[in-house]
Motif scaffolding. Structure first.
Motif, PDB file in Angstrom:
ATOM      1  N   ILE A  90     -15.947   0.792  29.539  1.00 17.43           N
ATOM      2  CA  ILE A  90     -15.342   1.984  30.127  1.00 17.43           C
ATOM      3  C   ILE A  90     -15.957   3.062  29.663  1.00 17.43           C
ATOM      4  O   ILE A  90     -16.046   3.500  28.639  1.00 17.43           O
ATOM      5  N   ILE A  91     -16.451   4.003  30.759  1.00 15.86           N
ATOM      6  CA  ILE A  91     -16.983   5.495  30.353  1.00 15.86           C
ATOM      7  C   ILE A  91     -16.040   6.396  30.469  1.00 15.86           C
ATOM      8  O   ILE A  91     -15.924   7.400  29.926  1.00 15.86           O
ATOM      9  N   PHE A  92     -15.050   6.315  31.531  1.00 14.74           N
ATOM     10  CA  PHE A  92     -14.073   7.374  31.346  1.00 14.74           C
ATOM     11  C   PHE A  92     -12.746   6.712  32.055  1.00 14.74           C
ATOM     12  O   PHE A  92     -12.958   5.838  33.150  1.00 14.74           O
ATOM     13  N   GLU A  93     -11.571   7.061  31.644  1.00 14.46           N
ATOM     14  CA  GLU A  93     -10.349   6.744  32.123  1.00 14.46           C
ATOM     15  C   GLU A  93      -9.227   7.450  32.180  1.00 14.46           C
ATOM     16  O   GLU A  93      -8.964   8.042  30.960  1.00 14.46           O
ATOM     17  N   ASP A  94      -8.395   7.844  33.084  1.00 15.63           N
ATOM     18  CA  ASP A  94      -7.008   8.310  32.973  1.00 15.63           C
ATOM     19  C   ASP A  94      -6.074   7.560  33.947  1.00 15.63           C
ATOM     20  O   ASP A  94      -6.356   6.722  34.355  1.00 15.63           O
ATOM     21  N   LYS A  95      -5.084   8.451  34.394  1.00 16.50           N
ATOM     22  CA  LYS A  95      -3.978   7.878  35.036  1.00 16.50           C
ATOM     23  C   LYS A  95      -4.442   7.515  36.613  1.00 16.50           C
ATOM     24  O   LYS A  95      -3.707   6.887  37.558  1.00 16.50           O
ATOM     25  N   ASP A  96      -5.171   8.001  36.991  1.00 17.90           N
ATOM     26  CA  ASP A  96      -5.717   7.885  38.382  1.00 17.90           C
ATOM     27  C   ASP A  96      -7.157   7.327  38.578  1.00 17.90           C
ATOM     28  O   ASP A  96      -7.221   6.288  39.761  1.00 17.90           O
ATOM     29  N   VAL A  97      -7.890   7.322  37.841  1.00 17.89           N
ATOM     30  CA  VAL A  97      -9.269   6.462  37.910  1.00 17.89           C
ATOM     31  C   VAL A  97      -9.709   5.966  36.583  1.00 17.89           C
ATOM     32  O   VAL A  97      -9.323   6.361  35.660  1.00 17.89           O
ATOM     33  N   VAL A  98     -10.699   5.143  36.917  1.00 13.76           N
ATOM     34  CA  VAL A  98     -11.217   4.472  35.700  1.00 13.76           C
ATOM     35  C   VAL A  98     -12.836   4.497  36.160  1.00 13.76           C
ATOM     36  O   VAL A  98     -13.106   3.822  37.124  1.00 13.76           O
ATOM     37  N   VAL A  99     -13.868   4.922  35.273  1.00 12.03           N
ATOM     38  CA  VAL A  99     -15.222   4.608  35.543  1.00 12.03           C
ATOM     39  C   VAL A  99     -15.544   3.673  34.524  1.00 12.03           C
ATOM     40  O   VAL A  99     -15.747   3.709  33.530  1.00 12.03           O
ATOM     41  N   VAL A 100     -16.465   2.668  35.201  1.00 13.86           N
ATOM     42  CA  VAL A 100     -16.832   1.629  34.515  1.00 13.86           C
ATOM     43  C   VAL A 100     -18.487   1.420  34.631  1.00 13.86           C
ATOM     44  O   VAL A 100     -19.144   1.889  35.509  1.00 13.86           O
ATOM     45  N   ASN A 101     -18.966   0.778  33.502  1.00 14.91           N
ATOM     46  CA  ASN A 101     -20.430   0.356  33.709  1.00 14.91           C
ATOM     47  C   ASN A 101     -20.423  -1.044  33.899  1.00 14.91           C
ATOM     48  O   ASN A 101     -20.345  -1.789  32.975  1.00 14.91           O
ATOM     49  N   LYS A 102     -20.990  -1.641  35.237  1.00 15.72           N
ATOM     50  CA  LYS A 102     -20.845  -2.995  35.437  1.00 15.72           C
ATOM     51  C   LYS A 102     -22.241  -3.512  34.951  1.00 15.72           C
ATOM     52  O   LYS A 102     -23.141  -2.964  35.381  1.00 15.72           O
ATOM     53  N   PRO A 103     -22.133  -4.515  34.149  1.00 14.98           N
ATOM     54  CA  PRO A 103     -23.109  -5.352  33.954  1.00 14.98           C
ATOM     55  C   PRO A 103     -23.995  -6.164  35.191  1.00 14.98           C
ATOM     56  O   PRO A 103     -23.222  -6.491  36.114  1.00 14.98           O
ATOM     57  N   THR A 288      -6.785  16.680  39.756  1.00 13.61           N
ATOM     58  CA  THR A 288      -6.967  17.932  39.272  1.00 13.61           C
ATOM     59  C   THR A 288      -8.090  18.803  39.991  1.00 13.61           C
ATOM     60  O   THR A 288      -7.844  20.254  39.683  1.00 13.61           O
ATOM     61  N   GLY A 289      -9.044  18.389  40.730  1.00 18.25           N
ATOM     62  CA  GLY A 289      -9.833  19.042  41.551  1.00 18.25           C
ATOM     63  C   GLY A 289     -11.042  19.164  40.884  1.00 18.25           C
ATOM     64  O   GLY A 289     -12.158  20.212  41.212  1.00 18.25           O
ATOM     65  N   GLU A 290     -11.021  18.916  39.530  1.00 19.34           N
ATOM     66  CA  GLU A 290     -12.241  19.143  38.719  1.00 19.34           C
ATOM     67  C   GLU A 290     -13.367  18.312  39.064  1.00 19.34           C
ATOM     68  O   GLU A 290     -13.291  17.133  39.429  1.00 19.34           O
ATOM     69  N   ARG A 291     -14.640  19.055  39.063  1.00 26.24           N
ATOM     70  CA  ARG A 291     -15.934  18.398  39.349  1.00 26.24           C
ATOM     71  C   ARG A 291     -16.352  17.557  38.111  1.00 26.24           C
ATOM     72  O   ARG A 291     -16.700  18.064  37.130  1.00 26.24           O
ATOM     73  N   LEU A 292     -16.427  16.093  38.151  1.00 26.37           N
ATOM     74  CA  LEU A 292     -16.808  15.422  37.013  1.00 26.37           C
ATOM     75  C   LEU A 292     -18.268  14.654  37.458  1.00 26.37           C
ATOM     76  O   LEU A 292     -18.731  14.279  38.383  1.00 26.37           O
ATOM     77  N   ARG A 293     -19.058  14.331  36.398  1.00 29.10           N
ATOM     78  CA  ARG A 293     -20.334  14.004  36.473  1.00 29.10           C
ATOM     79  C   ARG A 293     -20.421  13.013  35.266  1.00 29.10           C
ATOM     80  O   ARG A 293     -20.028  13.206  34.090  1.00 29.10           O
ATOM     81  N   PHE A 294     -20.655  11.657  35.372  1.00 25.00           N
ATOM     82  CA  PHE A 294     -20.892  10.614  34.508  1.00 25.00           C
ATOM     83  C   PHE A 294     -22.407   9.854  34.674  1.00 25.00           C
ATOM     84  O   PHE A 294     -22.795   9.699  35.639  1.00 25.00           O
ATOM     85  N   GLU A 295     -22.645   9.353  33.565  1.00 27.90           N
ATOM     86  CA  GLU A 295     -23.972   8.583  33.679  1.00 27.90           C
ATOM     87  C   GLU A 295     -23.758   7.200  32.794  1.00 27.90           C
ATOM     88  O   GLU A 295     -23.416   7.265  31.536  1.00 27.90           O
ATOM     89  N   ALA A 296     -24.372   6.185  33.177  1.00 21.48           N
ATOM     90  CA  ALA A 296     -24.488   4.850  32.416  1.00 21.48           C
ATOM     91  C   ALA A 296     -25.792   4.516  32.118  1.00 21.48           C
ATOM     92  O   ALA A 296     -26.828   4.842  32.812  1.00 21.48           O
ATOM     93  N   PRO A 297     -25.984   4.497  30.605  1.00 19.08           N
ATOM     94  CA  PRO A 297     -27.276   4.064  30.319  1.00 19.08           C
ATOM     95  C   PRO A 297     -28.021   2.885  30.710  1.00 19.08           C
ATOM     96  O   PRO A 297     -27.407   2.001  31.415  1.00 19.08           O
ATOM     97  N   LEU A 298     -29.199   3.031  30.809  1.00 16.68           N
ATOM     98  CA  LEU A 298     -29.917   1.702  31.317  1.00 16.68           C
ATOM     99  C   LEU A 298     -29.723   0.600  30.644  1.00 16.68           C
ATOM    100  O   LEU A 298     -29.551   0.544  29.450  1.00 16.68           O
ATOM    101  N   PRO A 299     -29.608  -0.661  31.435  1.00 14.95           N
ATOM    102  CA  PRO A 299     -29.299  -1.892  30.759  1.00 14.95           C
ATOM    103  C   PRO A 299     -30.691  -2.317  29.826  1.00 14.95           C
ATOM    104  O   PRO A 299     -31.656  -1.956  30.197  1.00 14.95           O
ATOM    105  N   GLU A 300     -30.379  -3.183  28.807  1.00 17.44           N
ATOM    106  CA  GLU A 300     -31.474  -3.519  27.906  1.00 17.44           C
ATOM    107  C   GLU A 300     -32.578  -3.977  28.623  1.00 17.44           C
ATOM    108  O   GLU A 300     -33.766  -3.820  28.120  1.00 17.44           O
ATOM    109  N   ASP A 301     -32.448  -4.936  29.844  1.00 21.11           N
ATOM    110  CA  ASP A 301     -33.555  -5.590  30.438  1.00 21.11           C
ATOM    111  C   ASP A 301     -34.510  -4.508  31.036  1.00 21.11           C
ATOM    112  O   ASP A 301     -35.537  -4.653  31.176  1.00 21.11           O
ATOM    113  N   MET A 302     -33.769  -3.476  31.801  1.00 21.73           N
ATOM    114  CA  MET A 302     -34.660  -2.528  32.435  1.00 21.73           C
ATOM    115  C   MET A 302     -35.397  -1.547  31.358  1.00 21.73           C
ATOM    116  O   MET A 302     -36.529  -1.088  31.419  1.00 21.73           O
TER     117      MET A 302
END
Length: 314
Positions: A90-103, A288-302
């Motif tokens: 999980i990269i980010f989570e609150d009561k409305d959304v959750v941002v995940v890094n899917k393998p 909230t109307g806040e502009r958010l940006r998230f990044e998921a690190p490259l997986p080990e194989d790539m």
């Protein structure tokens, strides 16, 4: 093809018949267009779910150039999806959304052959509550990634968040950026691919570029690193069609490394599936109307592949 979701009853698909497809039986033509079996399409036709305007069509109807066919697809039968204690990145989570890094290798939601071990099973265990707009099979899922594409995804915890995020994706105000490793040395440092994409008539599990009768698909690309036989490319989606980046890069002549559907050639790298990673996601928070940006690190194989390329080990 236009896709519309009715929150309460069914999904509607609209298909405009291209000149090259005129004269085909409705059941055969629509089975290819929608990527379903002919028997399933015949069942929809028998139930009166396919029409042209106010006219309900039969399976043996011969489609005509330029006519718009409407297919009403019933909601999938209720399926009890079991929560499973599967680790989530999980990269980010609150009561409305959750941002995940899917393998890579994880299916997003249950489907025939994959009723357990999916991202939805894991989310139901972790979140307890998810938006219900996409039925019990796809709760919370606003957009998808292919099984063998890794990276960042956003999930809605309630219907209000789901509607907001879906509208942002539709209006292109939500931005998604992918990193890909492709075969070959691209001729230009950057560019845009704008085509129509539809299901491949010879293989309904694949998509392909078509001259007419498909859905508009636009991908911006930028070459980040060149290694002669291989390149590292950033792809920015303007639309979100099935397999869009995979199809567009293959169309340009630079298919993704390891892609089992569009470049099934052996590569000197250890990777199970296409070298494609959803790296960045930017959106406006639905509450909230806040502009958010998230990044998921490259997986080990790539990351290992890129390291080998930089060291000339290929």
């Amino acid at each position: 093809m236009e896709f519309i979701t009715d929150r309460n009853t069914e999904e509607i698909e609209k298909v405009v018949v291209a000149e090259a497809d005129a004269g085909q039986r409705a059941d055969i033509y629509l089975a290819v267009q929608l990527g379903v079996s002919r028997s399933n399409m015949q069942k929809l036709l028998d139930e009166g779910r396919v029409s042209r305007g106010t006219k309900v069509l039969k399976a043996n109807y011969k489609v005509r150039t330029g006519e718009e066919l409407t297919i009403a697809i019933p909601e999938p039968e209720s399926l009890e999806v079991q929560p499973e204690d599967i680790p989530l990145d999980i990269i980010f989570e609150d009561k409305d959304v959750v941002v995940v890094n899917k393998p890579r290798g994880m299916v997003v939601h249950p489907a025939p052959g994959n009723y357990t071990g999916t991202l939805v099973n894991a989310l139901l265990y972790h979140c307890k509550n998810l938006s219900g707009i996409n039925s019990v099979i796809r709760p919370g899922i606003v957009h998808r990634l292919d099984k063998d594409t890794s990276g960042i995804m956003i999930v809605a915890k309630n219907d209000a968040a789901h509607i907001s995020l879906s509208e942002q994706i539709q209006s292109k105000s939500a931005h998604r950026s992918y990193l890909a490793i492709v075969r070959g040395n691209l001729k230009t440092d950057s560019g845009t691919v704008a085509t129509q994409i539809a299901r491949d008539k010879n293989d309904r599990k694949k998509m392909t570029v078509v001259k007419e009768g498909g859905r508009d698909a636009v991908t911006d690309y930028e070459v980040l690193e060149r290694f002669g036989r291989f390149s590292v490319v950033r792809c920015q989606l303007r639309t979100g069609r099935t397999h869009q980046i995979r199809v567009h890069m293959e169309y340009l002549g630079y298919p993704l490394v390891g892609d089992p559907k569009y470049s099934p050639l052996k590569v000197p790298f250890a990777i199970n599936g296409q070298a494609l990673h959803s790296q960045e996601l930017e959106f406006t928070h639905p509450r909230t109307g806040e502009r958010l940006r998230f990044e998921a690190p490259l997986p080990e194989d790539m990351q290992k592949i890129i390291t080998r390329l930089r060291n000339g080990q290929f």
